[in-house]
Design a protein around this motif. Sequence first.
Motif, PDB file in Angstrom:
ATOM      1  N   PRO A 217      -6.135  13.242 -11.166  1.00 34.80           N
ATOM      2  CA  PRO A 217      -6.022  12.904  -9.744  1.00 34.80           C
ATOM      3  C   PRO A 217      -4.596  12.723  -9.243  1.00 34.80           C
ATOM      4  O   PRO A 217      -4.388  12.632  -8.030  1.00 34.80           O
ATOM      5  N   PHE A 218      -3.619  12.672 -10.145  1.00 29.87           N
ATOM      6  CA  PHE A 218      -2.240  12.468  -9.702  1.00 29.87           C
ATOM      7  C   PHE A 218      -1.306  13.518 -10.303  1.00 29.87           C
ATOM      8  O   PHE A 218      -0.215  13.213 -10.783  1.00 29.87           O
ATOM      9  N   ALA A 219      -1.751  14.769 -10.249  1.00 32.88           N
ATOM     10  CA  ALA A 219      -0.948  15.879 -10.760  1.00 32.88           C
ATOM     11  C   ALA A 219       0.276  16.083  -9.864  1.00 32.88           C
ATOM     12  O   ALA A 219       0.215  15.910  -8.649  1.00 32.88           O
ATOM     13  N   THR A 220       1.380  16.475 -10.502  1.00 27.79           N
ATOM     14  CA  THR A 220       2.629  16.670  -9.766  1.00 27.79           C
ATOM     15  C   THR A 220       3.410  17.839 -10.341  1.00 27.79           C
ATOM     16  O   THR A 220       3.558  17.952 -11.565  1.00 27.79           O
ATOM     17  N   GLU A 336      10.594  -2.580  -5.882  1.00 27.08           N
ATOM     18  CA  GLU A 336      11.576  -3.253  -6.734  1.00 27.08           C
ATOM     19  C   GLU A 336      10.964  -4.436  -7.474  1.00 27.08           C
ATOM     20  O   GLU A 336      11.270  -4.665  -8.653  1.00 27.08           O
ATOM     21  N   ASN A 337      10.095  -5.184  -6.820  1.00 21.51           N
ATOM     22  CA  ASN A 337       9.529  -6.391  -7.416  1.00 21.51           C
ATOM     23  C   ASN A 337       8.404  -6.115  -8.409  1.00 21.51           C
ATOM     24  O   ASN A 337       7.987  -7.024  -9.131  1.00 21.51           O
ATOM     25  N   THR A 338       7.921  -4.883  -8.457  1.00 21.14           N
ATOM     26  CA  THR A 338       6.829  -4.554  -9.374  1.00 21.14           C
ATOM     27  C   THR A 338       7.233  -3.513 -10.416  1.00 21.14           C
ATOM     28  O   THR A 338       6.408  -3.117 -11.232  1.00 21.14           O
ATOM     29  N   PHE A 339       8.492  -3.072 -10.395  1.00 19.25           N
ATOM     30  CA  PHE A 339       8.931  -1.971 -11.254  1.00 19.25           C
ATOM     31  C   PHE A 339       9.657  -2.511 -12.488  1.00 19.25           C
ATOM     32  O   PHE A 339      10.372  -3.500 -12.391  1.00 19.25           O
ATOM     33  N   PRO A 340       9.500  -1.838 -13.658  1.00 13.06           N
ATOM     34  CA  PRO A 340       8.567  -0.750 -13.954  1.00 13.06           C
ATOM     35  C   PRO A 340       7.126  -1.263 -14.009  1.00 13.06           C
ATOM     36  O   PRO A 340       6.900  -2.459 -14.153  1.00 13.06           O
ATOM     37  N   MET A 341       6.195  -0.357 -13.942  1.00 16.52           N
ATOM     38  CA  MET A 341       4.782  -0.741 -13.932  1.00 16.52           C
ATOM     39  C   MET A 341       4.374  -1.364 -15.256  1.00 16.52           C
ATOM     40  O   MET A 341       4.842  -0.963 -16.330  1.00 16.52           O
ATOM     41  N   TYR A 367       9.961   9.915 -17.497  1.00 14.57           N
ATOM     42  CA  TYR A 367       8.732   9.556 -18.190  1.00 14.57           C
ATOM     43  C   TYR A 367       8.507   8.051 -18.106  1.00 14.57           C
ATOM     44  O   TYR A 367       9.403   7.255 -18.394  1.00 14.57           O
ATOM     45  N   SER A 368       7.307   7.672 -17.726  1.00 10.38           N
ATOM     46  CA  SER A 368       6.874   6.295 -17.462  1.00 10.38           C
ATOM     47  C   SER A 368       7.579   5.672 -16.265  1.00 10.38           C
ATOM     48  O   SER A 368       7.520   4.462 -16.056  1.00 10.38           O
ATOM     49  N   GLY A 369       8.207   6.530 -15.465  1.00  6.24           N
ATOM     50  CA  GLY A 369       8.648   6.155 -14.134  1.00  6.24           C
ATOM     51  C   GLY A 369       7.562   6.518 -13.128  1.00  6.24           C
ATOM     52  O   GLY A 369       6.370   6.476 -13.452  1.00  6.24           O
ATOM     53  N   ALA A 370       7.975   6.928 -11.922  1.00 16.18           N
ATOM     54  CA  ALA A 370       6.998   7.206 -10.867  1.00 16.18           C
ATOM     55  C   ALA A 370       7.509   8.307  -9.946  1.00 16.18           C
ATOM     56  O   ALA A 370       8.714   8.410  -9.693  1.00 16.18           O
ATOM     57  N   ILE A 371       6.565   9.114  -9.443  1.00 18.82           N
ATOM     58  CA  ILE A 371       6.854  10.140  -8.436  1.00 18.82           C
ATOM     59  C   ILE A 371       5.925   9.915  -7.249  1.00 18.82           C
ATOM     60  O   ILE A 371       4.736   9.634  -7.431  1.00 18.82           O
ATOM     61  N   GLY A 372       6.462  10.051  -6.046  1.00 19.84           N
ATOM     62  CA  GLY A 372       5.612   9.882  -4.869  1.00 19.84           C
ATOM     63  C   GLY A 372       6.395   9.969  -3.586  1.00 19.84           C
ATOM     64  O   GLY A 372       7.451  10.616  -3.522  1.00 19.84           O
ATOM     65  N   TYR A 373       5.897   9.293  -2.553  1.00 21.00           N
ATOM     66  CA  TYR A 373       6.509   9.402  -1.229  1.00 21.00           C
ATOM     67  C   TYR A 373       6.440   8.073  -0.493  1.00 21.00           C
ATOM     68  O   TYR A 373       5.644   7.185  -0.815  1.00 21.00           O
ATOM     69  N   ILE A 374       7.310   7.950   0.519  1.00 22.67           N
ATOM     70  CA  ILE A 374       7.237   6.867   1.496  1.00 22.67           C
ATOM     71  C   ILE A 374       7.142   7.525   2.870  1.00 22.67           C
ATOM     72  O   ILE A 374       7.918   8.430   3.179  1.00 22.67           O
ATOM     73  N   PRO A 376       7.006   7.566   7.236  1.00 18.18           N
ATOM     74  CA  PRO A 376       7.826   6.937   8.279  1.00 18.18           C
ATOM     75  C   PRO A 376       7.372   5.518   8.615  1.00 18.18           C
ATOM     76  O   PRO A 376       8.182   4.684   9.025  1.00 18.18           O
ATOM     77  N   GLU A 377       6.082   5.241   8.443  1.00 19.78           N
ATOM     78  CA  GLU A 377       5.536   3.908   8.751  1.00 19.78           C
ATOM     79  C   GLU A 377       5.757   2.905   7.623  1.00 19.78           C
ATOM     80  O   GLU A 377       5.413   1.728   7.755  1.00 19.78           O
ATOM     81  N   GLY A 378       6.322   3.368   6.489  1.00 24.17           N
ATOM     82  CA  GLY A 378       6.546   2.488   5.353  1.00 24.17           C
ATOM     83  C   GLY A 378       5.392   2.430   4.372  1.00 24.17           C
ATOM     84  O   GLY A 378       5.407   1.633   3.439  1.00 24.17           O
ATOM     85  N   ASP A 379       4.361   3.254   4.574  1.00 18.40           N
ATOM     86  CA  ASP A 379       3.309   3.378   3.571  1.00 18.40           C
ATOM     87  C   ASP A 379       3.820   4.244   2.420  1.00 18.40           C
ATOM     88  O   ASP A 379       4.742   5.056   2.598  1.00 18.40           O
ATOM     89  N   PHE A 380       3.211   4.105   1.255  1.00 19.22           N
ATOM     90  CA  PHE A 380       3.652   4.922   0.136  1.00 19.22           C
ATOM     91  C   PHE A 380       2.535   5.092  -0.877  1.00 19.22           C
ATOM     92  O   PHE A 380       1.524   4.383  -0.852  1.00 19.22           O
ATOM     93  N   ASP A 381       2.731   6.058  -1.779  1.00 16.11           N
ATOM     94  CA  ASP A 381       1.817   6.281  -2.900  1.00 16.11           C
ATOM     95  C   ASP A 381       2.621   6.883  -4.044  1.00 16.11           C
ATOM     96  O   ASP A 381       3.327   7.886  -3.852  1.00 16.11           O
ATOM     97  N   PHE A 382       2.549   6.266  -5.237  1.00 13.79           N
ATOM     98  CA  PHE A 382       3.300   6.717  -6.398  1.00 13.79           C
ATOM     99  C   PHE A 382       2.401   6.771  -7.621  1.00 13.79           C
ATOM    100  O   PHE A 382       1.572   5.884  -7.836  1.00 13.79           O
ATOM    101  N   ASN A 383       2.581   7.818  -8.423  1.00 14.06           N
ATOM    102  CA  ASN A 383       1.858   7.909  -9.687  1.00 14.06           C
ATOM    103  C   ASN A 383       2.684   7.283 -10.807  1.00 14.06           C
ATOM    104  O   ASN A 383       3.801   6.811 -10.594  1.00 14.06           O
ATOM    105  N   VAL A 384       2.118   7.245 -11.996  1.00 15.84           N
ATOM    106  CA  VAL A 384       2.858   6.911 -13.212  1.00 15.84           C
ATOM    107  C   VAL A 384       3.093   8.224 -13.954  1.00 15.84           C
ATOM    108  O   VAL A 384       2.155   8.990 -14.179  1.00 15.84           O
ATOM    109  N   VAL A 385       4.335   8.495 -14.312  1.00  9.39           N
ATOM    110  CA  VAL A 385       4.657   9.777 -14.953  1.00  9.39           C
ATOM    111  C   VAL A 385       4.302   9.696 -16.433  1.00  9.39           C
ATOM    112  O   VAL A 385       5.112   9.296 -17.280  1.00  9.39           O
ATOM    113  N   ILE A 386       3.049  10.039 -16.739  1.00  6.35           N
ATOM    114  CA  ILE A 386       2.571  10.185 -18.102  1.00  6.35           C
ATOM    115  C   ILE A 386       1.884  11.546 -18.208  1.00  6.35           C
ATOM    116  O   ILE A 386       1.682  12.220 -17.202  1.00  6.35           O
TER     117      ILE A 386
END
Length: 432
Positions: A217-220, A336-341, A367-374, A376-386
């Motif tokens: 579900p989080f292919a990149t 920043e406050n939740t990274f790394p996962m 690897y074990s970082g994150a890829i995604g987007y933010i 304009p409204e400040g919403d975001f979605d990031f995967n875990v790079v595994i």
Amino acid sequence: MYLRSVKTIRLESVENFKNQLLLWSQQFDDVIWLDSNSYIQDYSNYDAVLAVDAFSNIKTSYHQAFQKLRAYQSNTKDWIFGYLTYDLKNAVEDLSSTNFDGLKFPDLYFFQPKKLFLIKDHRLEIKYLKCVENDIEEDLRKIYDYTEPQNHPAKKNIKIKLRIHKDAYFEKVTQMLAHIHRGDIYEANFCQEFYAENTRIDPLETYIKLNKISKPPFATFMKTGNNYVLSASPERYLKKEGLRVLSQPIKGTARRSQDLHLDSLYKTALANDSKERSENIMIVDLVRNDLSKIAIKGSVRVDELCNIYTFNQVHQMISTVTAKVDSDTHPVDILENTFPMGSMTGAPKISAMRIIEALEETKRGVYSGAIGYISPEGDFDFNVVIRSILYNATNRYVSYSVGGAITSKSNPLKEYEECLIKAKAMRTVLEN
């Protein structure tokens, strides 16, 4: 705030258009493709997203990385896409990354795309910056008509090497168990790298094969210059929609079988495995703690605990943790406050990261970082790079890493075998 021209059309064949779109995107230096592979899930905004052609970007080391990203996002107030490497841990804690790095990706990279495609069901929304708005109709025509070049390079045998060999892996897991028995940590995610040097691959062809095997579900597919990430990730790191933040850590893995009865037994065994459940619950507690740093008091809750999700290659144990934030909370502050996962670190988090750094042989990087987007409204979605193949085309270096949670109940041989299960799809694709 950057203005974008918007065009919405209905797609008759979504899969055909997705294939054409991905092929067409390869002409650009900056590409991020996010694909849910139609996996049924409760928290998805889009089925697929493509961002290409950087109008602006930010590239930096870990030094003040989150402050720089916060300023970049605040100044653009537009869609930005990119990655956070695991080594941004050094920006939030007194830590370092001194292990071998064959990939040499920047620690953080985001770009503001000129051209953006958002697919949901049969609806395509195209959002182009005003400077390229006249390209929309011409680009659509080219996408529909695009044909794949036939000049594929001759296949070369890829020799996969292990950064940590089996005996050394057992020894390192034994050392980590000693830390656990001494009370230094309760759990840590220990990873090992598989790599190939002086190697060329076709990044898009490799990604397509990997995605076909796994359909997560989080292919990149990510391309930034000559750096590539080909990811078949099943895991979400963090999503923000409005004032709601959601994390879905994975801990717990079981193999699949073509025998339906045996497959069901594997799934049931995972659900009832006390070791896997304890791993998952420890990370849930860690995620709750991380979210509480930025959440409205009393809003952190566990929506699902230790549920079993089935993917093409494996069964996984996943929990869902949610929280609410104030309207003036900056999206980058949440990251920043939740990274790394927590699923890729351990508990307690800082101690686990120090021990991980001492025992692993490779700088994790993306690897074990994150890829995604933010948005304009400040919403975001990031995967875990595994479950991902990383490739530096300039250095001709290919890498994939796998890991597992080490707890007091861990058996080094079983942990090693679990790593091989997780590595199977990447190795199959690279070695044909």
